[in-house]
Design a protein around this motif. Structure first.
Motif, PDB file in Angstrom:
ATOM      1  N   LYS A  73       0.847  -1.195   0.000  1.00 56.70           N
ATOM      2  CA  LYS A  73       0.000   0.000   0.000  1.00 56.70           C
ATOM      3  C   LYS A  73       0.881   1.243   0.000  1.00 56.70           C
ATOM      4  CE  LYS A  73      -3.476  -2.366   2.717  1.00 56.70           C
ATOM      5  NZ  LYS A  73      -3.877  -2.598   4.086  1.00 56.70           N
ATOM      6  N   PRO A  74       0.468   2.307  -0.700  1.00 55.70           N
ATOM      7  CA  PRO A  74       1.238   3.558  -0.712  1.00 55.70           C
ATOM      8  C   PRO A  74       1.342   4.149   0.699  1.00 55.70           C
ATOM      9  CG  PRO A  74      -0.452   3.584  -2.406  1.00 55.70           C
ATOM     10  CD  PRO A  74      -0.698   2.370  -1.562  1.00 55.70           C
ATOM     11  N   VAL A  75       2.498   4.750   0.987  1.00 54.79           N
ATOM     12  CA  VAL A  75       2.740   5.349   2.301  1.00 54.79           C
ATOM     13  C   VAL A  75       2.809   6.864   2.146  1.00 54.79           C
ATOM     14  CG1 VAL A  75       4.327   5.496   4.244  1.00 54.79           C
ATOM     15  CG2 VAL A  75       4.008   3.321   3.071  1.00 54.79           C
ATOM     16  N   GLU A  76       1.860   7.548   2.774  1.00 61.26           N
ATOM     17  CA  GLU A  76       1.842   9.006   2.737  1.00 61.26           C
ATOM     18  C   GLU A  76       2.702   9.557   3.872  1.00 61.26           C
ATOM     19  OE1 GLU A  76      -1.318  12.740   2.806  1.00 61.26           O
ATOM     20  OE2 GLU A  76      -2.020  10.713   3.224  1.00 61.26           O
ATOM     21  N   GLY A  77       3.462  10.600   3.611  1.00 62.44           N
ATOM     22  CA  GLY A  77       4.241  11.279   4.638  1.00 62.44           C
ATOM     23  C   GLY A  77       5.559  10.619   5.004  1.00 62.44           C
ATOM     24  N   ALA A  78       6.014   9.654   4.213  1.00 60.32           N
ATOM     25  CA  ALA A  78       7.322   9.038   4.473  1.00 60.32           C
ATOM     26  C   ALA A  78       8.429  10.002   4.054  1.00 60.32           C
ATOM     27  CB  ALA A  78       7.454   7.728   3.698  1.00 60.32           C
ATOM     28  N   ASP A  79       9.531   9.982   4.781  1.00 60.28           N
ATOM     29  CA  ASP A  79      10.691  10.812   4.429  1.00 60.28           C
ATOM     30  C   ASP A  79      11.582  10.034   3.467  1.00 60.28           C
ATOM     31  OD1 ASP A  79      10.280  13.164   6.016  1.00 60.28           O
ATOM     32  OD2 ASP A  79      10.739  11.939   7.788  1.00 60.28           O
ATOM     33  N   LEU A 102      19.082   6.180  -2.490  1.00 54.63           N
ATOM     34  CA  LEU A 102      17.806   6.645  -1.952  1.00 54.63           C
ATOM     35  C   LEU A 102      17.381   5.737  -0.812  1.00 54.63           C
ATOM     36  CD1 LEU A 102      15.790   7.348  -5.208  1.00 54.63           C
ATOM     37  CD2 LEU A 102      16.613   9.030  -3.584  1.00 54.63           C
ATOM     38  N   SER A 103      16.765   6.329   0.198  1.00 58.35           N
ATOM     39  CA  SER A 103      16.191   5.559   1.298  1.00 58.35           C
ATOM     40  C   SER A 103      14.921   6.250   1.754  1.00 58.35           C
ATOM     41  CB  SER A 103      17.186   5.440   2.465  1.00 58.35           C
ATOM     42  OG  SER A 103      17.449   6.710   3.007  1.00 58.35           O
ATOM     43  N   ALA A 104      14.051   5.483   2.416  1.00 56.40           N
ATOM     44  CA  ALA A 104      12.796   6.041   2.924  1.00 56.40           C
ATOM     45  C   ALA A 104      12.552   5.522   4.330  1.00 56.40           C
ATOM     46  CB  ALA A 104      11.639   5.660   2.010  1.00 56.40           C
ATOM     47  N   VAL A 105      11.874   6.340   5.134  1.00 54.34           N
ATOM     48  CA  VAL A 105      11.538   5.948   6.500  1.00 54.34           C
ATOM     49  C   VAL A 105      10.236   6.641   6.906  1.00 54.34           C
ATOM     50  CG1 VAL A 105      12.903   7.791   7.585  1.00 54.34           C
ATOM     51  CG2 VAL A 105      12.445   5.690   8.839  1.00 54.34           C
ATOM     52  N   LYS A 106       9.437   5.916   7.663  1.00 54.34           N
ATOM     53  CA  LYS A 106       8.240   6.509   8.285  1.00 54.34           C
ATOM     54  C   LYS A 106       8.109   5.875   9.656  1.00 54.34           C
ATOM     55  CE  LYS A 106       3.773   8.142   8.265  1.00 54.34           C
ATOM     56  NZ  LYS A 106       2.642   8.558   7.531  1.00 54.34           N
ATOM     57  N   PRO A 107       8.204   6.698  10.708  1.00 54.38           N
ATOM     58  CA  PRO A 107       8.079   6.166  12.065  1.00 54.38           C
ATOM     59  C   PRO A 107       6.769   5.398  12.246  1.00 54.38           C
ATOM     60  CG  PRO A 107       8.870   8.422  12.113  1.00 54.38           C
ATOM     61  CD  PRO A 107       8.467   8.139  10.698  1.00 54.38           C
ATOM     62  N   GLY A 108       6.864   4.245  12.887  1.00 52.66           N
ATOM     63  CA  GLY A 108       5.696   3.417  13.124  1.00 52.66           C
ATOM     64  C   GLY A 108       5.421   2.419  12.012  1.00 52.66           C
ATOM     65  N   ILE A 109       5.979   2.657  10.825  1.00 53.95           N
ATOM     66  CA  ILE A 109       5.760   1.728   9.705  1.00 53.95           C
ATOM     67  C   ILE A 109       7.043   0.989   9.362  1.00 53.95           C
ATOM     68  CG2 ILE A 109       5.149   1.543   7.270  1.00 53.95           C
ATOM     69  CD1 ILE A 109       3.178   3.778   7.679  1.00 53.95           C
ATOM     70  N   GLY A 110       8.145   1.710   9.254  1.00 53.05           N
ATOM     71  CA  GLY A 110       9.411   1.057   8.970  1.00 53.05           C
ATOM     72  C   GLY A 110      10.321   1.897   8.094  1.00 53.05           C
TER      73      GLY A 110
END
Length: 135
Positions: free
Chosen positions: A56-62, A99-107
């Motif tokens: 699923k798409p992740v909104e607000g990931a850095d 490139l890398s991505a992170v979203k607290p609580g998701i991974g």
């Protein structure tokens, strides 16, 4: 006089179809085409998408752009993903990035290395960044 001009025309044709003219002309044409392509695709645009482990798409990931600086990769800039998980980074100054991505609580995702053909080449990720684990 007519026979002379006919031989002259055949001489020019023979000279133009010579491998010593055709091969450098072909190399020049390829180089010109490559330079035209590079000059129209050097905006430094990097696009892609971030998904969670279920796809699923992740909104607000850095999403972070890492640029190779002589011996190591240094963080260059970071953007947030949109509602559809897509991101758009502008101003990439390099041809060797990660490139890398992170979203607290998701991974977080692994750092994905990308080698571009030339500096500031526009590119779109072939595969999305997948967040897994806890961040």
């Amino acid at each position: 006089m007519e026979a002379y001009s006919g031989n002259r025309a055949r001489g020019w044709r023979k000279w133009l179809l010579n491998r010593f003219v055709l091969v450098p002309a072909a190399i020049l044409a390829v180089a010109a085409a490559w330079n035209l392509y590079a000059s129209t695709h050097d905006d430094g645009l990097v696009t892609g998408q971030v998904l969670d482990a279920q796809g699923k798409p992740v909104e607000g990931a850095d999403v972070t752009l890492w640029v190779f600086s002589f011996t190591t990769f240094a963080e260059n800039r970071s953007v947030k993903t949109g509602a559809d998980g897509s991101f758009r980074i502008t101003g990439n100054p390099s041809h060797h990035i990660q490139l890398s991505a992170v979203k607290p609580g998701i991974g977080s995702s692994q750092r994905i290395p990308i080698r571009l053909y030339f500096r500031s080449q526009n590119t779109t990720l072939a595969a999305p960044l997948i967040l897994s684990g806890k961040a």
